[in-house]
Design a protein around this motif. Structure first.
Motif, short mmCIF file in Angstrom:
data_model
loop_
_atom_site.label_atom_id
_atom_site.label_comp_id
_atom_site.label_asym_id
_atom_site.label_seq_id
_atom_site.Cartn_x
_atom_site.Cartn_y
_atom_site.Cartn_z
N HIS A 1 0.84 -1.20 0.00
CA HIS A 1 0.00 0.00 0.00
C HIS A 1 0.88 1.25 0.00
O HIS A 1 1.99 1.26 0.54
CB HIS A 1 -0.91 0.02 1.23
CG HIS A 1 -1.81 -1.17 1.32
ND1 HIS A 1 -2.78 -1.44 0.39
CD2 HIS A 1 -1.88 -2.17 2.24
CE1 HIS A 1 -3.42 -2.55 0.73
NE2 HIS A 1 -2.89 -3.03 1.84
N LYS A 2 0.37 2.31 -0.59
CA LYS A 2 1.08 3.58 -0.60
C LYS A 2 1.01 4.23 0.78
O LYS A 2 -0.03 4.22 1.42
CB LYS A 2 0.50 4.52 -1.65
CG LYS A 2 0.55 3.98 -3.08
CD LYS A 2 2.00 3.68 -3.49
CE LYS A 2 2.04 3.15 -4.93
NZ LYS A 2 3.42 2.74 -5.30
N GLY B 1 -1.86 6.61 2.45
CA GLY B 1 -3.10 6.15 3.09
C GLY B 1 -3.08 6.26 4.59
O GLY B 1 -4.14 6.16 5.24
N SER C 1 -6.08 4.78 11.00
CA SER C 1 -6.16 5.23 9.60
C SER C 1 -7.18 4.38 8.84
O SER C 1 -6.83 3.34 8.26
CB SER C 1 -4.78 5.11 8.94
OG SER C 1 -3.79 5.80 9.67
N ASP D 1 -8.52 4.61 6.04
CA ASP D 1 -8.30 4.45 4.60
C ASP D 1 -7.07 3.61 4.27
O ASP D 1 -6.78 3.38 3.09
CB ASP D 1 -8.15 5.84 3.94
CG ASP D 1 -9.42 6.65 4.02
OD1 ASP D 1 -10.51 6.04 4.07
OD2 ASP D 1 -9.33 7.89 4.05
N TYR D 2 -6.36 3.16 5.30
CA TYR D 2 -5.16 2.37 5.04
C TYR D 2 -5.55 0.89 5.02
O TYR D 2 -6.29 0.41 5.87
CB TYR D 2 -4.07 2.63 6.08
CG TYR D 2 -2.73 2.07 5.68
CD1 TYR D 2 -1.98 2.70 4.70
CD2 TYR D 2 -2.24 0.90 6.24
CE1 TYR D 2 -0.76 2.18 4.29
CE2 TYR D 2 -1.03 0.37 5.84
CZ TYR D 2 -0.30 1.02 4.86
OH TYR D 2 0.91 0.48 4.45
N GLY D 3 -4.99 0.14 4.07
CA GLY D 3 -5.46 -1.22 3.79
C GLY D 3 -4.97 -2.32 4.71
O GLY D 3 -5.43 -3.46 4.59
N LYS E 1 7.24 3.12 6.36
CA LYS E 1 6.28 3.85 5.52
C LYS E 1 6.54 5.36 5.59
O LYS E 1 6.47 6.07 4.57
CB LYS E 1 4.86 3.53 5.97
CG LYS E 1 4.42 2.11 5.71
CD LYS E 1 4.22 1.85 4.24
CE LYS E 1 3.81 0.42 3.99
NZ LYS E 1 3.54 0.15 2.56
N HIS F 1 7.77 7.89 2.58
CA HIS F 1 7.07 9.14 2.27
C HIS F 1 8.05 10.32 2.29
O HIS F 1 8.00 11.19 1.41
CB HIS F 1 5.94 9.37 3.28
CG HIS F 1 5.14 10.60 3.02
ND1 HIS F 1 4.20 10.67 2.00
CD2 HIS F 1 5.14 11.81 3.63
CE1 HIS F 1 3.66 11.87 2.00
NE2 HIS F 1 4.20 12.59 2.99
#
Length: 774
Positions: free
Chosen positions: A58-59, A62, A188, A190-192, A204, A208
């Motif tokens: 995952h990016k 997120g 978070s 929206d984080y997968g 992560k 970033h």
């Protein structure tokens, strides 16, 4: 029979066969099922699982607040503000600190790091450390692997005018700290993937900040992720898979030095990290300040790295010694009468840095949650660690009594805590109440999750290599455990102390070795040709260039009745077959106590009021086979111990033939009278018989009223009634006793076992045809 020490839980798969494996996936049907058990039902999923791809990560964007945090860090770098990376003293914290520190240095940041001392400061941020950072000019503090519970410390940072960025992965408590930014996968939506390790979150953030994927930092991610026991699925699996490759080819001086101290060669595995590298890094923070471990991973000088690695290795050896000493003391404090209550052991002077390890060892030994604490008389507090059994959620249940703790944090299975000494009894009382309400007896027995049942003939090197493609193994992707049932061809004790077990199985042309470390004490409990059920992990045993499949035992059981054949062994150690917690019974011909603490009867006391037993110990022969058969059918033993011996054997003494009887009777008819007192020895010499045989012949004639015997003189009865030898009770008793000895004493193991099977209409063993009259 031998019960397993753990509960075996077989993975229940739907009987429906799912045909999804395409031609690009070449694995055995056994591995196909293992993939299905992991929820992988499509070929594309299987490919992604078997070949973890960095592109599936995952990016970082997120993660909530990561953009805000990144801008603040870039601002600090631009303005050359001092940045402090605030870490933790375990392997996850050390590797998290290393990852972020390397990324910041690469960006040209004015940065330093701080790891609190476990003994003087405890876990996580603390006010004094923040004030010290402020005095040293820090404008921005970034926590790694800690901080989500630091509500008060966040207020202190704000009060001092320092910005605080929290990166963490631990359980979120009632209130989230008022920090500049909080980067936490569980905060978070929206984080997968919410299960990153602390180092995964730091990685992560580093990605970033750097603006590219920092593959050179993956080796540190693998160390922290594996050591912190987070689920090795999804992103953690991908990061660890590639991180292990990086560890194999590393150029980092510190890791190279550490691998050298651990004797790690070739491909680095998750077991190398979990059992060798991780514990050494952890040991530093357990016994002293963890700065040394960060220095090892940060140094670029190989000579310095080798020196630090040697020091760390020595610290780890000292840690092992301290753990062993505390475990011995703690075991003396365990209340073994309460099989369900939580274990709480506390003592002044214990090194609090190793108490989590001690707690883990207590849990494994007693199958109960354990809290191990160091007593602090100067503050009237206790401080330490807790570990739990799978059925008891430590974090959730301790949070229901949060008011008892000064500090508390952790996970479902592990926690750290500080509390007033006066609250200790209340804590034990409350947790025991919760345990009583929540858990059943079965919850306290260790459980082994079994992936599949297989046959010996299924096991080969290709299968083991296929299974290895499911690695790295860990939480939520456990190494497969297999179950098989087979009669071993050979069982041996091995090791200098004979404390290990080696089993040799053979089916068709396939040979398999089973190794049971620490199972040596079970050696006496194996009997010939008995089916043994074992569970364990498959692997390759390589020795002198030879590679052989093997299964490393985790547990074993014998599910059929057993015969322990100790006939004739007067000095046999019966104790090795005895468990006084079981329901056992001894049968003997006398009332003298044979084995203390075990119920004992004579054959005359056999009756329907006898209970069923686990083991029947037969220490003397019965007068009749029917006596023993009745006893077996009433008590229905799971195990039979034959420990009797025979003196003055009738069976081994030649039984007189009819011709012997005819010769003696003819002599009597001719002589009319024989004085045994004067002629016994002469007759013995003439015929080569024993005295006992002549006396027996005489007694049979006397019983049949063929002769009279007075004062040792045998006189023939004139015109006796015609009778057959079989009408003599003495004759029949001797003949029957000889047959009884032959069946119960002089038979071989298989013959004796078959005789007992004929008595056991309560077992499922197949009735075998009688052989040789048995």
């Amino acid at each position: 029979m031998l019960e397993s020490k753990a509960t075996w839980k077989h993975n229940e798969m739907n009987d429906t066969i799912i045909d999804w494996i395409d031609s690009s996936i070449n694995v055995s049907p056994i591995v196909q099922e293992l993939l299905l058990q992991r929820g992988i039902k499509e070929g594309s999923q299987a490919l992604r699982f078997l070949s973890p791809d960095l592109n599936d990560l995952h990016k970082p964007i997120g993660l909530l607040s990561i953009d805000k945090a990144g801008k603040r860090v870039k601002e600090a770098i631009t303005n050359q503000e001092k940045i402090l990376v605030y870490g933790d003293y375990d392997a996850d914290g050390v590797s998290s600190t290393t990852v972020l520190l390397k990324a910041l240095k690469e960006l040209g940041a004015n940065c330093d790091y701080y790891i609190p001392n476990r003994f003087t400061e405890g876990y996580g941020p603390n006010e004094d450390a923040f004030r010290l950072a402020y005095e040293n000019g820090a404008k921005l503090i970034i926590t790694v692997d800690c901080g989500i519970a630091s509500v008060q410390e966040a207020l202190v940072a704000k009060e001092l005018g320092m910005d605080l960025i929290i990166t963490d992965h631990h359980e979120v408590q009632e209130k989230i700290p008022d920090a500049y930014a909080v980067i936490h996968p569980k905060c978070s939506p929206d984080y997968g993937f919410p299960e990153l390790a602390g180092v995964g979150v730091a990685f992560k953030f580093a990605e970033h900040l750097l603006g590219y994927f920092p593959g050179h930092l993956l080796e540190f991610v693998a160390i922290g992720t594996i050591a912190d026991l987070v689920p090795l699925v999804s992103e953690n699996r991908i990061l660890t898979f590639h991180g292990l490759k990086s560890l194999t080819t590393t150029t980092n001086p510190g890791i190279k030095a550490l691998k050298g101290r651990c004797n790690i060669e070739g491909n680095v595995t998750e077991e190398d990290v979990g059992f060798l590298i991780g514990p050494r890094i952890n040991a530093v923070g357990r016994l002293q300040n963890a700065d040394l471990a960060v220095q090892l991973l940060m140094t670029e000088d190989q000579e310095e790295a080798d020196y630090i690695a040697e020091r760390i290795d020595s610290i780890n050896l000292e840690r092992q010694r301290i753990v062993n000493d505390i475990v011995k003391e703690a075991e003396l404090m365990v209340n073994t009468t309460n099989k369900k209550g939580i274990i709480i052991a506390a003592k002044e002077g214990w090194n609090e840095g190793v108490l989590g390890i001690v707690a883990s060892k207590l849990v494994r030994k007693y199958d109960r949650p354990a809290i191990v604490l160091a007593v602090k008389p100067e503050t009237s507090e206790v401080k330490g660690s807790a570990r739990s059994i799978p059925a008891f959620d430590l974090f959730k249940n301790c949070m229901t009594v949060r008011e008892l703790f000064t500090h508390f944090g952790g996970h479902a299975q592990a926690a750290g805590m500080t509390l007033p000494m006066d609250n200790l009894s209340k804590l034990q009382e409350e947790l025991n109440r919760i345990i009583d309400n929540q858990l059943t007896e079965e919850d306290f027995k260790q459980a082994i999750e079994i992936s599949q049942s297989i046959s010996v003939k299924d096991i080969n090197e290709k299968l083991i290599n296929d299974i290895a493609r499911l690695a790295p193994f860990g939480m939520k992707n456990p190494k497969p455990v297999f179950h098989l049932t087979h009669a071993p061809k050979d069982v041996r004790q091995i090791g200098s102390k004979k404390n290990h077990l080696k089993l040799h199985f053979k089916e068709e042309e396939v040979n398999l070795e089973g190794i049971g470390f620490g199972f040596g004490h079970l050696y006496p409990l194996f009997t010939p040709k008995t089916l043994v059920s074992i569970v364990g992990e498959l692997g390759i045993n390589e020795w002198n260039g030879l590679r052989k499949p093997q299964i490393v035992l985790q547990d074993l059981a014998i599910e059929e009745w057993q015969l322990f054949d100790c006939r004739g062994k007067k000095d046999a150690d019966v104790s090795q077959y005895i468990s006084l917690t079981n329901n056992n019974l001894i049968v003997s011909n006398n009332n003298e106590e044979c084995l203390p603490g075990i119920k004992q009867i004579t054959y005359q006391e056999i009756g329907t009021d006898l209970p069923q037993v686990d083991t029947l110990y037969i220490l003397d022969l019965p007068e009749s086979l029917d006596e023993l058969k009745e006893l077996v059918q009433i008590t229905q033993p799971k195990n039979v111990y034959a420990g009797y011996h025979v003196e003055n054997s009738v069976y081994l003494t030649s039984f007189p033939s009819r011709d012997d009887f005819k010769w003696l009777y003819a002599l009597l008819l001719k002589r009319k009278q024989i004085d045994m007192k004067t002629e016994l020895n002469k007759l013995v010499q003439i015929k080569g018989w024993s005295k006992e045989k002549l006396i027996f012949l005489s007694k049979v004639f006397f019983e049949l009223e063929f002769v009279k015997i007075e004062n040792g003189i045998i006189t023939v009865v004139d015109k006796p009634v015609k009778k057959d030898l079989s009408e003599s009770e003495i004759y029949q008793k001797r003949k029957y006793k000889a047959e009884l000895e032959r069946i119960l004493y002089y038979s071989n193991y298989e013959e004796l076992r078959n005789w007992f099977i004929q008595c056991m209409d309560y077992v499922d063993s197949p009735k075998e045809e009688l052989a040789h009259g048995l």
